[in-house]
Design a protein around this motif. Structure first.
Motif, PDB file in Angstrom:
ATOM      1  N   PHE A   1      98.027  35.022  -3.276  1.00 16.41           N
ATOM      2  CA  PHE A   1      98.790  34.836  -4.508  1.00 16.41           C
ATOM      3  C   PHE A   1      98.312  33.586  -5.252  1.00 16.41           C
ATOM      4  O   PHE A   1      98.087  33.619  -6.460  1.00 16.41           O
ATOM      5  CB  PHE A   1     100.290  34.729  -4.200  1.00 16.41           C
ATOM      6  CG  PHE A   1     101.109  34.393  -5.399  1.00 16.41           C
ATOM      7  CD1 PHE A   1     101.419  35.362  -6.338  1.00 16.41           C
ATOM      8  CD2 PHE A   1     101.556  33.087  -5.610  1.00 16.41           C
ATOM      9  CE1 PHE A   1     102.168  35.038  -7.464  1.00 16.41           C
ATOM     10  CE2 PHE A   1     102.302  32.765  -6.723  1.00 16.41           C
ATOM     11  CZ  PHE A   1     102.611  33.740  -7.654  1.00 16.41           C
ATOM     12  N   LEU A   2      98.179  32.473  -4.522  1.00 17.44           N
ATOM     13  CA  LEU A   2      97.740  31.221  -5.151  1.00 17.44           C
ATOM     14  C   LEU A   2      96.344  31.373  -5.745  1.00 17.44           C
ATOM     15  O   LEU A   2      96.100  30.975  -6.899  1.00 17.44           O
ATOM     16  CB  LEU A   2      97.767  30.079  -4.132  1.00 17.44           C
ATOM     17  CG  LEU A   2      99.149  29.647  -3.653  1.00 17.44           C
ATOM     18  CD1 LEU A   2      99.025  28.714  -2.451  1.00 17.44           C
ATOM     19  CD2 LEU A   2      99.946  29.004  -4.768  1.00 17.44           C
ATOM     20  N   LEU A   3      95.427  31.941  -4.971  1.00 20.56           N
ATOM     21  CA  LEU A   3      94.068  32.129  -5.466  1.00 20.56           C
ATOM     22  C   LEU A   3      94.035  33.103  -6.646  1.00 20.56           C
ATOM     23  O   LEU A   3      93.362  32.860  -7.649  1.00 20.56           O
ATOM     24  CB  LEU A   3      93.163  32.619  -4.341  1.00 20.56           C
ATOM     25  CG  LEU A   3      91.673  32.621  -4.641  1.00 20.56           C
ATOM     26  CD1 LEU A   3      91.178  31.238  -5.040  1.00 20.56           C
ATOM     27  CD2 LEU A   3      90.909  33.132  -3.434  1.00 20.56           C
ATOM     28  N   GLY A   4      94.802  34.172  -6.541  1.00 24.72           N
ATOM     29  CA  GLY A   4      94.869  35.139  -7.646  1.00 24.72           C
ATOM     30  C   GLY A   4      95.430  34.529  -8.916  1.00 24.72           C
ATOM     31  O   GLY A   4      94.926  34.777 -10.023  1.00 24.72           O
ATOM     32  N   HIS A   5      96.469  33.710  -8.769  1.00 25.29           N
ATOM     33  CA  HIS A   5      97.045  33.060  -9.946  1.00 25.29           C
ATOM     34  C   HIS A   5      96.019  32.129 -10.590  1.00 25.29           C
ATOM     35  O   HIS A   5      95.918  32.072 -11.818  1.00 25.29           O
ATOM     36  CB  HIS A   5      98.314  32.293  -9.573  1.00 25.29           C
ATOM     37  CG  HIS A   5      98.947  31.604 -10.741  1.00 25.29           C
ATOM     38  ND1 HIS A   5      99.384  32.281 -11.856  1.00 25.29           N
ATOM     39  CD2 HIS A   5      99.206  30.294 -10.967  1.00 25.29           C
ATOM     40  CE1 HIS A   5      99.883  31.418 -12.721  1.00 25.29           C
ATOM     41  NE2 HIS A   5      99.774  30.195 -12.203  1.00 25.29           N
ATOM     42  N   GLY A   6      95.249  31.433  -9.779  1.00 28.92           N
ATOM     43  CA  GLY A   6      94.210  30.575 -10.336  1.00 28.92           C
ATOM     44  C   GLY A   6      93.115  31.375 -11.020  1.00 28.92           C
ATOM     45  O   GLY A   6      92.705  31.057 -12.140  1.00 28.92           O
ATOM     46  N   LEU A   7      92.659  32.427 -10.378  1.00 24.43           N
ATOM     47  CA  LEU A   7      91.534  33.206 -10.903  1.00 24.43           C
ATOM     48  C   LEU A   7      91.880  34.001 -12.151  1.00 24.43           C
ATOM     49  O   LEU A   7      90.985  34.293 -12.956  1.00 24.43           O
ATOM     50  CB  LEU A   7      90.979  34.127  -9.819  1.00 24.43           C
ATOM     51  CG  LEU A   7      90.239  33.419  -8.686  1.00 24.43           C
ATOM     52  CD1 LEU A   7      89.840  34.417  -7.601  1.00 24.43           C
ATOM     53  CD2 LEU A   7      89.027  32.667  -9.206  1.00 24.43           C
ATOM     54  N   ILE A   8      93.146  34.332 -12.345  1.00 23.48           N
ATOM     55  CA  ILE A   8      93.498  35.091 -13.549  1.00 23.48           C
ATOM     56  C   ILE A   8      93.227  34.288 -14.820  1.00 23.48           C
ATOM     57  O   ILE A   8      93.036  34.844 -15.894  1.00 23.48           O
ATOM     58  CB  ILE A   8      94.952  35.607 -13.494  1.00 23.48           C
ATOM     59  CG1 ILE A   8      95.124  36.788 -14.435  1.00 23.48           C
ATOM     60  CG2 ILE A   8      95.939  34.494 -13.833  1.00 23.48           C
ATOM     61  CD1 ILE A   8      96.335  37.622 -14.151  1.00 23.48           C
ATOM     62  N   HIS A   9      93.127  32.967 -14.665  1.00 28.88           N
ATOM     63  CA  HIS A   9      92.815  32.126 -15.818  1.00 28.88           C
ATOM     64  C   HIS A   9      91.388  32.337 -16.313  1.00 28.88           C
ATOM     65  O   HIS A   9      91.051  31.919 -17.418  1.00 28.88           O
ATOM     66  CB  HIS A   9      93.068  30.657 -15.472  1.00 28.88           C
ATOM     67  CG  HIS A   9      94.517  30.336 -15.281  1.00 28.88           C
ATOM     68  ND1 HIS A   9      95.202  30.719 -14.144  1.00 28.88           N
ATOM     69  CD2 HIS A   9      95.405  29.689 -16.059  1.00 28.88           C
ATOM     70  CE1 HIS A   9      96.454  30.322 -14.247  1.00 28.88           C
ATOM     71  NE2 HIS A   9      96.612  29.699 -15.392  1.00 28.88           N
TER      72      HIS A   9
ATOM     73  N   THR B   1      92.353  24.275 -12.795  1.00 25.87           N
ATOM     74  CA  THR B   1      93.348  25.240 -12.316  1.00 25.87           C
ATOM     75  C   THR B   1      92.827  25.985 -11.096  1.00 25.87           C
ATOM     76  O   THR B   1      93.505  26.070 -10.065  1.00 25.87           O
ATOM     77  CB  THR B   1      93.703  26.239 -13.434  1.00 25.87           C
ATOM     78  OG1 THR B   1      94.252  25.523 -14.545  1.00 25.87           O
ATOM     79  CG2 THR B   1      94.696  27.280 -12.956  1.00 25.87           C
ATOM     80  N   ILE B   2      91.624  26.513 -11.202  1.00 23.76           N
ATOM     81  CA  ILE B   2      91.044  27.268 -10.089  1.00 23.76           C
ATOM     82  C   ILE B   2      90.833  26.362  -8.882  1.00 23.76           C
ATOM     83  O   ILE B   2      91.142  26.743  -7.745  1.00 23.76           O
ATOM     84  CB  ILE B   2      89.739  27.957 -10.523  1.00 23.76           C
ATOM     85  CG1 ILE B   2      90.055  29.043 -11.565  1.00 23.76           C
ATOM     86  CG2 ILE B   2      89.005  28.555  -9.324  1.00 23.76           C
ATOM     87  CD1 ILE B   2      88.835  29.616 -12.244  1.00 23.76           C
TER      88      ILE B   2
END
Length: 135
Positions: A10-18, A66-67
């Motif tokens: 979840f944390l990595l996905g939230h970062g990568l969506i940027h 962010t990432i």
């Protein structure tokens, strides 16, 4: 361990969506909404006279922070890095994300803002840490 994996994802996905801010916009449709991930204009910085190139550099720096923050938090969630880095990673990722989403705000991005605020509240407000999930 599965809960830790899900949290890290979840944390990595939230970062990568940027990264959508630097990916090409899909073709526009007559009835579809406009692409919300746009670095060429900022409701805050454009009126100050900053051109699109400067806005892009600011946006890219915030995307990288962010990432990096969320990747650090994800890796420390899994125990690969010291757990003490988890708080710093979440705070860095959330604050950089909030800055990015705030400077280049579009109403569709409000979910990202809510996620960042919730993560900050969990980390700073409650003191929760992934170690409480066990092995």
């Amino acid at each position: 361990m599965i809960v830790k994996l899900l949290l890290a994802a979840f944390l990595l996905g939230h970062g990568l969506i940027h990264t959508f801010f630097v990916s090409p916009a899909p073709p526009a449709t007559a009835s579809g909404p406009s692409w919300p991930f746009e670095l060429a204009r900022s409701w805050v910085l454009t009126p100050l006279g900053l051109d699109a190139g400067v806005l892009r550099v600011v946006g890219l720096a915030l995307i990288a922070a962010t990432i990096a923050g969320f990747a650090l938090a994800a890796v420390s969630t899994l125990g690969v890095l010291p757990a003490a880095l988890w708080v710093g990673g979440v705070v860095l990722g959330s604050l950089a994300s909030l800055a990015l989403l705030g400077l280049f705000f579009q109403p569709w991005l409000v979910l990202g803002v809510a996620i960042d605020l919730a993560l900050l509240a969990i980390v700073l407000g409650t003191g929760w840490r992934p170690e409480s999930l066990g092995a």
